[in-house]
Motif scaffolding. Structure first.
Motif, PDB file in Angstrom:
ATOM      1  N   LEU A  74       0.469  -1.183  -0.245  1.00 12.08           N
ATOM      2  CA  LEU A  74      -0.433   0.082  -0.133  1.00 12.08           C
ATOM      3  C   LEU A  74       0.902   1.324  -0.099  1.00 12.08           C
ATOM      4  O   LEU A  74       0.587   1.929  -0.533  1.00 12.08           O
ATOM      5  CB  LEU A  74      -1.091   0.358   0.883  1.00 12.08           C
ATOM      6  CG  LEU A  74      -2.015   1.281   1.498  1.00 12.08           C
ATOM      7  CD1 LEU A  74      -2.715   1.204  -0.018  1.00 12.08           C
ATOM      8  CD2 LEU A  74      -2.743   0.630   2.442  1.00 12.08           C
ATOM      9  N   GLY A  75       2.258   1.323   1.224  1.00 11.02           N
ATOM     10  CA  GLY A  75       3.053   2.731   0.687  1.00 11.02           C
ATOM     11  C   GLY A  75       3.871   3.047  -0.317  1.00 11.02           C
ATOM     12  O   GLY A  75       3.538   4.316  -1.284  1.00 11.02           O
ATOM     13  N   ASP A  76       3.977   1.821  -0.997  1.00 12.81           N
ATOM     14  CA  ASP A  76       4.445   2.053  -2.793  1.00 12.81           C
ATOM     15  C   ASP A  76       2.978   2.180  -3.538  1.00 12.81           C
ATOM     16  O   ASP A  76       4.322   3.201  -4.243  1.00 12.81           O
ATOM     17  CB  ASP A  76       5.108   0.309  -2.784  1.00 12.81           C
ATOM     18  CG  ASP A  76       5.882  -0.091  -2.139  1.00 12.81           C
ATOM     19  OD1 ASP A  76       6.767   0.481  -1.661  1.00 12.81           O
ATOM     20  OD2 ASP A  76       6.635  -1.597  -1.897  1.00 12.81           O
ATOM     21  N   ALA A  77       2.611   2.113  -3.474  1.00 15.51           N
ATOM     22  CA  ALA A  77       0.972   2.646  -4.441  1.00 15.51           C
ATOM     23  C   ALA A  77       0.134   3.862  -3.734  1.00 15.51           C
ATOM     24  O   ALA A  77       0.599   4.424  -5.331  1.00 15.51           O
ATOM     25  CB  ALA A  77       0.065   1.945  -4.444  1.00 15.51           C
ATOM     26  N   GLU A 131       5.415   2.557  14.931  1.00 13.13           N
ATOM     27  CA  GLU A 131       7.034   2.941  14.533  1.00 13.13           C
ATOM     28  C   GLU A 131       7.776   2.390  13.359  1.00 13.13           C
ATOM     29  O   GLU A 131       7.680   2.303  11.992  1.00 13.13           O
ATOM     30  CB  GLU A 131       7.842   3.848  15.348  1.00 13.13           C
ATOM     31  CG  GLU A 131       7.456   4.200  16.348  1.00 13.13           C
ATOM     32  CD  GLU A 131       8.699   4.353  17.507  1.00 13.13           C
ATOM     33  OE1 GLU A 131       8.978   3.668  18.023  1.00 13.13           O
ATOM     34  OE2 GLU A 131       8.613   5.709  18.057  1.00 13.13           O
ATOM     35  N   ASP A 132       7.026   0.720  13.222  1.00 12.98           N
ATOM     36  CA  ASP A 132       7.635  -0.301  12.562  1.00 12.98           C
ATOM     37  C   ASP A 132       6.497  -0.281  11.296  1.00 12.98           C
ATOM     38  O   ASP A 132       7.025  -0.429   9.650  1.00 12.98           O
ATOM     39  CB  ASP A 132       7.054  -1.502  13.114  1.00 12.98           C
ATOM     40  CG  ASP A 132       8.235  -2.137  13.756  1.00 12.98           C
ATOM     41  OD1 ASP A 132       9.372  -1.084  14.152  1.00 12.98           O
ATOM     42  OD2 ASP A 132       8.055  -2.617  14.485  1.00 12.98           O
ATOM     43  N   SER A 133       5.014   0.061  11.579  1.00 14.06           N
ATOM     44  CA  SER A 133       4.201   0.713  10.644  1.00 14.06           C
ATOM     45  C   SER A 133       4.323   2.324   9.499  1.00 14.06           C
ATOM     46  O   SER A 133       4.624   1.617   8.297  1.00 14.06           O
ATOM     47  CB  SER A 133       2.816   0.397  11.084  1.00 14.06           C
ATOM     48  OG  SER A 133       2.192  -0.196  11.853  1.00 14.06           O
ATOM     49  N   GLN A 134       4.928   3.201  10.271  1.00 18.73           N
ATOM     50  CA  GLN A 134       5.133   3.580   9.278  1.00 18.73           C
ATOM     51  C   GLN A 134       6.786   3.817   8.758  1.00 18.73           C
ATOM     52  O   GLN A 134       6.571   4.076   7.137  1.00 18.73           O
ATOM     53  CB  GLN A 134       6.536   5.313  10.513  1.00 18.73           C
ATOM     54  CG  GLN A 134       4.629   6.417  11.664  1.00 18.73           C
ATOM     55  CD  GLN A 134       5.700   6.234  12.210  1.00 18.73           C
ATOM     56  OE1 GLN A 134       6.900   6.709  13.197  1.00 18.73           O
ATOM     57  NE2 GLN A 134       5.050   7.779  11.852  1.00 18.73           N
ATOM     58  N   ARG A 136       7.548   0.749   7.115  1.00 19.12           N
ATOM     59  CA  ARG A 136       6.906  -0.161   6.222  1.00 19.12           C
ATOM     60  C   ARG A 136       6.419   0.232   5.225  1.00 19.12           C
ATOM     61  O   ARG A 136       6.092   0.683   4.234  1.00 19.12           O
ATOM     62  CB  ARG A 136       6.025  -1.226   7.251  1.00 19.12           C
ATOM     63  CG  ARG A 136       7.775  -2.546   7.076  1.00 19.12           C
ATOM     64  CD  ARG A 136       6.295  -3.432   7.759  1.00 19.12           C
ATOM     65  NE  ARG A 136       5.081  -3.644   8.939  1.00 19.12           N
ATOM     66  CZ  ARG A 136       5.358  -3.764  10.031  1.00 19.12           C
ATOM     67  NH1 ARG A 136       6.499  -4.294  10.391  1.00 19.12           N
ATOM     68  NH2 ARG A 136       4.189  -3.101  11.405  1.00 19.12           N
ATOM     69  N   LEU A 137       5.611   1.386   5.574  1.00 15.85           N
ATOM     70  CA  LEU A 137       4.786   2.080   4.968  1.00 15.85           C
ATOM     71  C   LEU A 137       5.339   3.804   3.914  1.00 15.85           C
ATOM     72  O   LEU A 137       4.982   3.561   3.395  1.00 15.85           O
ATOM     73  CB  LEU A 137       3.422   3.054   4.732  1.00 15.85           C
ATOM     74  CG  LEU A 137       2.105   2.304   5.727  1.00 15.85           C
ATOM     75  CD1 LEU A 137       1.670   2.835   6.961  1.00 15.85           C
ATOM     76  CD2 LEU A 137       1.699   1.589   5.073  1.00 15.85           C
ATOM     77  N   GLY A 138       6.159   3.608   4.453  1.00 12.35           N
ATOM     78  CA  GLY A 138       7.536   4.587   4.270  1.00 12.35           C
ATOM     79  C   GLY A 138       6.654   6.285   3.787  1.00 12.35           C
ATOM     80  O   GLY A 138       7.383   7.471   3.362  1.00 12.35           O
ATOM     81  N   MET A 139       5.972   6.016   4.929  1.00 11.27           N
ATOM     82  CA  MET A 139       5.594   7.466   5.910  1.00 11.27           C
ATOM     83  C   MET A 139       5.269   7.723   7.140  1.00 11.27           C
ATOM     84  O   MET A 139       5.250   6.932   8.299  1.00 11.27           O
ATOM     85  CB  MET A 139       3.620   7.443   4.969  1.00 11.27           C
ATOM     86  CG  MET A 139       3.567   6.995   3.671  1.00 11.27           C
ATOM     87  SD  MET A 139       1.602   6.991   3.416  1.00 11.27           S
ATOM     88  CE  MET A 139       1.857   6.265   1.701  1.00 11.27           C
TER      89      MET A 139
END
Length: 349
Positions: A74-77, A131-134, A136-139
């Motif tokens: 999702l982050g990549d998209a 913070e891990d989700s940030q 992985r999402l790159g956000m």
């Protein structure tokens, strides 16, 4: 995508008492994590792109989906779009660490990434998960954070232990910190049971709850307790699972026989019989069962959005069109007369 479809999809409602608004139709990303079937990186990207083209501007994900795969995808998209143009939610409560044993497939993920979950609803666990989700999402900016899968359905007898992590070990306090200093605009739960939402509301001032199922053409008992309480407290419902894991999407099509899923398991006979009755009445009025299923929950004013899951662009486009398809009011009257709608259930106008 025609203008009528765009208008239906892009209607907005506020999340609880916050200023955050979400589109009427939104994209859930469990399929991007490989729920039941794997999809390629290109297919995942194309699915998110189709949602964007349909006017969807709210996207929900979770570390659990594909054991962190969905967040990456999702982050990549989404990173190609201006961050202010969409609303993003993810979940906390599981930390993912390198897997020490092969995945047994019991959670339904096809080709998950090589990580395994540790349940952790403590103050430190929630902040670390965020913070891990940030990463992985790159956000940095995540609009909504949801406590994932707290409740007896997931944890059984261990639920009291994990609940104490929220109340006594700082889990709810971590949500306060996320709102006060980490840019999060709304917090709540992402669960499969109404009882967990009611228990949380008694302990903490949540803004919303992502509820998978529990208010669909097949399940409406939440009209007796949960939804009135949400309305009274100003808590929004983000309604997932409008198709109850698929049985309301395909109906009892001959091709689906033997693979009828209801709430992540095989559909019992009483559910199959009820779907047959729903499908028969919908057919009499020239309305697809999936269209009625997708539109029904949004008629309730506490439902801020209806989340759909899709694994390919065609499914996104079909669901968006279904969400905008005119439905005669006589259909809803017929369903109520047949005892298939709760007496208190509002219906689309």
């Amino acid at each position: 995508m025609n203008g009528d479809t765009q208008d239906a999809v892009t209607r907005r409602r506020k999340i609880g008492r916050t200023d955050l608004e979400v589109t009427a139709l939104s994209l859930g990303t469990a399929p991007l994590g490989g729920l039941y079937h794997e999809l390629t990186e290109d297919e995942a990207r194309a699915t998110v792109d189709a949602a964007w083209q349909a006017g969807i501007r709210f996207f929900d994900t979770a570390p659990h989906y594909g054991h962190t795969k969905a967040e990456h995808r999702l982050g990549d998209a989404l990173r190609r779009h201006a961050r202010s143009d969409y609303v993003l939610s993810t979940k906390v409560g599981r930390r993912f660490v390198p897997r020490t044993a092969p995945d047994d497939g019991s959670e339904g993920w096809a080709a998950p990434l090589p990580f395994q979950a540790i349940y952790d609803y403590t103050y430190d666990g929630i902040l670390r998960s965020f913070e891990d989700s940030q990463q992985r999402l790159g956000m940095i900016d995540i609009d909504i954070v949801l406590i994932h899968d707290i409740g007896r359905v997931t944890h059984g007898e261990k639920n009291a232990h994990y609940w104490r992590q929220l109340t006594n070990e700082g889990g709810f306090r971590a949500l306060d910190e996320l709102k006060q200093s980490r840019g999060v605009k709304a917090v709540g739960l992402g669960v499969n049971e109404g009882a967990a939402v009611r228990e949380a509301m008694a302990e903490y001032d949540i803004d919303c709850a992502l509820l998978a199922g529990r208010y669909t053409l097949l399940e409406q008992n939440t009209l007796d307790d949960l939804l009135p309480e949400c309305e009274q407290r100003g808590v929004s419902i983000l309604l997932g699972g409008a198709f109850n894991s698929g049985i309301l999407a395909r109906g009892l099509d001959a091709d689906a026989q033997g693979d009828l899923k209801f709430n992540y398991g095989d559909a019992p006979k009483e559910i199959v019989d009820r779907v047959a009755r729903l499908e028969r009445i919908c057919r009499e009025y020239g309305v697809a069962l999936s269209t009625a299923a997708l539109q029904f929950p949004y008629a309730h004013k506490v439902v801020a959005t209806v989340l759909m899951g899709a694994r390919k662009p065609e499914e996104v486009r079909e669901n968006a069109a279904s969400f905008a398809t005119p439905v005669p009011s006589a259909l809803w009257d017929a369903l109520r007369a047949a005892g298939l709608l709760h007496e208190k259930a509002p219906t689309p106008q």
